[in-house]
Design an enzyme around this catalytic site. Structure first.
Site, PDB file in Angstrom:
ATOM      1  N   ASP A  92       0.704  -1.120   0.072  1.00 49.62           N
ATOM      2  CA  ASP A  92       0.053   0.168  -0.051  1.00 49.62           C
ATOM      3  C   ASP A  92       0.760   1.321   0.043  1.00 49.62           C
ATOM      4  O   ASP A  92       1.919   1.283   0.342  1.00 49.62           O
ATOM      5  CB  ASP A  92      -0.852   0.023   1.165  1.00 49.62           C
ATOM      6  CG  ASP A  92      -0.157   0.036   2.650  1.00 49.62           C
ATOM      7  OD1 ASP A  92       0.682  -0.881   2.594  1.00 49.62           O
ATOM      8  OD2 ASP A  92      -0.683   0.626   3.379  1.00 49.62           O
ATOM      9  N   GLU A 150      -0.663  -2.007   5.214  1.00 49.38           N
ATOM     10  CA  GLU A 150       0.346  -1.729   6.261  1.00 49.38           C
ATOM     11  C   GLU A 150       0.410  -0.497   7.009  1.00 49.38           C
ATOM     12  O   GLU A 150       0.419  -0.495   8.153  1.00 49.38           O
ATOM     13  CB  GLU A 150       1.800  -2.252   5.811  1.00 49.38           C
ATOM     14  CG  GLU A 150       2.810  -2.171   7.112  1.00 49.38           C
ATOM     15  CD  GLU A 150       3.251  -1.144   7.633  1.00 49.38           C
ATOM     16  OE1 GLU A 150       3.316  -0.919   8.745  1.00 49.38           O
ATOM     17  OE2 GLU A 150       3.331   0.127   6.705  1.00 49.38           O
ATOM     18  N   GLU A 151       0.086   0.504   6.230  1.00 49.57           N
ATOM     19  CA  GLU A 151       0.225   2.053   6.934  1.00 49.57           C
ATOM     20  C   GLU A 151      -1.208   2.043   7.449  1.00 49.57           C
ATOM     21  O   GLU A 151      -1.404   3.328   8.081  1.00 49.57           O
ATOM     22  CB  GLU A 151       0.173   2.922   5.666  1.00 49.57           C
ATOM     23  CG  GLU A 151       1.532   2.732   4.670  1.00 49.57           C
ATOM     24  CD  GLU A 151       2.741   3.146   5.492  1.00 49.57           C
ATOM     25  OE1 GLU A 151       2.372   3.848   6.779  1.00 49.57           O
ATOM     26  OE2 GLU A 151       3.750   3.375   5.237  1.00 49.57           O
ATOM     27  N   ARG A 190      18.906  -7.022  13.891  1.00 47.64           N
ATOM     28  CA  ARG A 190      19.271  -7.350  15.208  1.00 47.64           C
ATOM     29  C   ARG A 190      18.356  -8.450  15.862  1.00 47.64           C
ATOM     30  O   ARG A 190      16.860  -8.488  15.373  1.00 47.64           O
ATOM     31  CB  ARG A 190      19.052  -6.121  15.951  1.00 47.64           C
ATOM     32  CG  ARG A 190      17.671  -5.414  16.404  1.00 47.64           C
ATOM     33  CD  ARG A 190      17.579  -4.324  16.858  1.00 47.64           C
ATOM     34  NE  ARG A 190      18.604  -4.071  18.329  1.00 47.64           N
ATOM     35  CZ  ARG A 190      17.933  -4.245  19.426  1.00 47.64           C
ATOM     36  NH1 ARG A 190      16.859  -4.699  19.584  1.00 47.64           N
ATOM     37  NH2 ARG A 190      18.815  -4.292  20.483  1.00 47.64           N
ATOM     38  N   HIS A 377       7.866   8.860   4.351  1.00 49.87           N
ATOM     39  CA  HIS A 377       6.607   9.634   4.259  1.00 49.87           C
ATOM     40  C   HIS A 377       6.717  11.211   4.012  1.00 49.87           C
ATOM     41  O   HIS A 377       6.022  11.966   4.367  1.00 49.87           O
ATOM     42  CB  HIS A 377       6.131   9.621   5.841  1.00 49.87           C
ATOM     43  CG  HIS A 377       5.517   8.192   6.375  1.00 49.87           C
ATOM     44  ND1 HIS A 377       4.608   7.931   7.059  1.00 49.87           N
ATOM     45  CD2 HIS A 377       5.930   7.023   5.838  1.00 49.87           C
ATOM     46  CE1 HIS A 377       4.425   6.764   7.366  1.00 49.87           C
ATOM     47  NE2 HIS A 377       5.134   6.151   6.371  1.00 49.87           N
TER      48      HIS A 377
END
Length: 405
Positions: A92, A150-151, A190, A377
């Site tokens: 998206d 996802e956003e 990580r 963004h």
């Protein structure tokens, strides 16, 4: 440096020739997607492009999962254990008006791929193509999950509910995020928390309005709101263990209509980020305690809406080590692997990682020499497309190493 990519400053000799030869196609897919960005659960054109390519490659796949999601399944032909590895890519875009002047600029007004999801989709497509062509090189099964939204409001949970981690059951999952906070030629990975939990709140302070010259007749909602904003900052500075990273941000504050009128109400909205999952209930309770206490001391009332968006992204130790070892094989620069890379940004990849062990990692994509270093963004966000083939190589090697070991 050995390179087949123009203007590339990193050594690409470790990327196998067949994947390097895919680079022009990866760029084409990415730019087509960039021109036609779509918001969460509206990714119809994106899904059509992905499905059309999967069909052309004879890759089994399901469409319209959680509205616009796709799951492709590729079966390895090499004898061995029948394990299942999933690869997740989000599709998206964001409600941002693009300000880049490039040939592949967004053609959808007010919508833009300003976070790299067009690149994620292109990398997953290239990975699917390569694995299908070389299925004799790995055993087991690969599921490639093309996820919507996802956003926001979040596509991972409904895809999980639809069974994308079942039939066959997924043993582990990996995913990447193109990352302009790291330069091209680096990988951030990580063990443990990589990205933060995301919680949000809306609060309305209910005071008593009146004349600006007669404050004694009022309950000033602006004064109350200002004290709440300040008081909320003591949660991190005085209530959270300094070893645990956390952020409380009030991003919106609205009140008043005229300079000499004391406002009836003040409305604020904010977000809370943290890594430690044990803090999940703590912040909600503490935010409400502070708001209630400040309002009571001023004779005001309040309305509070508080919700959790995404939990923290927490990587499995074994899977993080696998990605790290692969990244060291693929990328050799002065920085290479950045082992303690973290961000207070959030991601609904976290829901997948709650279900099965896995690793989410950052693939450096910034190149300041090409003016490709705007943050995520931002209306001028773009990335160095050299990272696309790197992403495919890392995914392919991870599949081979996980399924064949």
């Amino acid at each position: 440096m050995v390179s087949t990519f123009p203007n590339s400053s990193v050594d690409l000799s470790r990327i196998r020739l067949e994947i390097r030869s895919l680079q022009p196609q990866l760029v084409e897919w990415r730019r087509r997607l960039h021109q036609k960005p779509e918001l969460g659960f509206q990714e119809k054109l994106t899904a059509e492009l992905v499905s059309r390519q999967l069909q052309a490659w004879n890759i089994e796949h399901q469409t319209e999962i959680a509205k616009t999601g796709i799951v492709a399944t590729i079966q390895g032909k090499k004898p061995g254990a029948n394990k299942v590895l999933a690869i997740r890519a989000d599709m998206d875009a964001l409600p941002i008006q693009e300000l880049n002047e490039v040939p592949y600029k967004s053609q959808h007004d007010g919508v833009m791929h300003a976070c790299g999801h067009d690149g994620h989709t292109a990398i997953a497509m290239g990975t699917a193509y390569y694995l299908q062509q070389h299925c004799q090189d790995f055993s087991g099964t690969v599921k490639i999950i093309f996820q919507p939204a996802e956003e926001g409001p979040g596509g991972a949970k409904p895809m999980i509910a639809a069974g994308v981690l079942k039939n066959p059951d997924v043993d582990a999952i990996i995913g990447l995020h193109l990352w302009n906070n790291l330069p091209l030629g680096t990988v951030g990975v990580r063990t443990g928390p990589l990205m933060a939990s995301v919680e949000c709140f809306n609060c309305t302070v209910l005071g008593k309005g009146g004349h600006g010259a007669m404050p004694h007749q009022t309950v000033d909602s602006v004064v109350v709101a200002a004290q709440i904003v300040n008081a909320l900052q003591i949660i991190v500075s005085r209530n959270v263990n300094p070893i645990d990273g956390a952020v409380v941000t009030v991003g919106e504050l609205h009140a008043g209509t005229k300079l000499n009128v004391i406002a009836d109400t003040a409305r604020m909205s904010g977000t809370i980020r943290y890594f430690n999952p044990n803090l999940q209930e703590f912040f909600h309770q503490r935010v409400e305690q502070i708001i209630a206490g400040v309002c009571q001391s001023h004779g005001a009332k309040y309305e509070l809406e508080y919700w959790s968006l995404y939990p923290p992204v927490i990587n499995d130790a074994g899977m993080a080590e696998l990605i790290k070892s692969v990244a060291e094989e693929v990328i050799e620069t002065s920085l290479g692997v950045v082992p303690e890379c973290q961000t207070m940004g959030g991601e609904d990849m976290s829901f997948f990682l709650q279900e099965v062990p896995g690793c989410y990692f950052f693939l450096g994509s910034a190149n300041s020499e090409k003016n490709l270093a705007y943050p995520h963004h931002h209306p001028k966000f773009d990335f160095d497309e050299t990272a696309l083939a790197m992403g495919v190589e890392i995914f392919v090697r991870s599949v081979e190493k996980f399924l064949n070991r």
